[in-house]
Design a protein around this motif. Structure first.
Motif, PDB file in Angstrom:
ATOM      1  N   ARG A  16     -17.322  -9.146   3.698  1.00 35.42           N
ATOM      2  CA  ARG A  16     -16.021  -8.464   3.665  1.00 35.42           C
ATOM      3  C   ARG A  16     -16.156  -7.240   2.767  1.00 35.42           C
ATOM      4  N   ASP A  45     -17.066 -10.962  10.001  1.00 38.46           N
ATOM      5  CA  ASP A  45     -16.345  -9.984   9.177  1.00 38.46           C
ATOM      6  C   ASP A  45     -15.028 -10.578   8.690  1.00 38.46           C
ATOM      7  N   LYS A  53     -17.036  -3.922   9.660  1.00 39.57           N
ATOM      8  CA  LYS A  53     -17.003  -4.449  11.029  1.00 39.57           C
ATOM      9  C   LYS A  53     -17.575  -3.455  12.021  1.00 39.57           C
ATOM     10  N   VAL A  72     -20.581 -11.082  16.923  1.00 40.61           N
ATOM     11  CA  VAL A  72     -19.712 -10.646  15.839  1.00 40.61           C
ATOM     12  C   VAL A  72     -18.390 -11.396  15.964  1.00 40.61           C
ATOM     13  N   ASP A  74     -14.555 -12.511  13.799  1.00 37.53           N
ATOM     14  CA  ASP A  74     -13.604 -12.212  12.733  1.00 37.53           C
ATOM     15  C   ASP A  74     -13.336 -13.470  11.912  1.00 37.53           C
TER      16      ASP A  74
END
Length: 96
Positions: A16, A45, A53, A72, A74
């Motif tokens: 982050r 991310d 990101k 990827v 979230d």
């Protein structure tokens, strides 16, 4: 294990707001000697306020054909343990 057997390694990166450091980490990943075709990359991310990101997505788009897979995800809860839970739910390798 026989030499002809593939052993899939998964690299998980949970981050982050790491735009200043993630490019170096991803560069190190590219320089690993283990076969990229037997390497999965899982990037998580944590709702970054910076370019973290977009760097992850750019890495995926540029290198997805070199690695076994580049994913990827979230992490809406933003905290590290929750990010690792997402990684553990989505990796497919034989070892992390």
């Amino acid at each position: 294990m026989k030499e002809s057997d593939n052993f899939l390694i998964t690299f998980c990166i949970v981050a982050r707001n790491e735009e200043n450091f993630i490019p170096l980490l991803l560069s190190d990943l590219l320089n690993q000697t283990y076969k990229k075709a037997d390497t999965e990359v899982v990037l998580i991310d944590g709702c970054s306020d910076d370019k973290t990101k977009s760097i992850m997505l750019g890495f995926r788009d540029k290198h997805k054909n070199e690695f076994f897979d580049v994913k990827v995800f979230d992490n809406p809860k933003m905290i590290l343990p929750c990010g690792w839970n997402i990684a553990l739910e989505n990796y497919t390798g034989d070892a992390i």
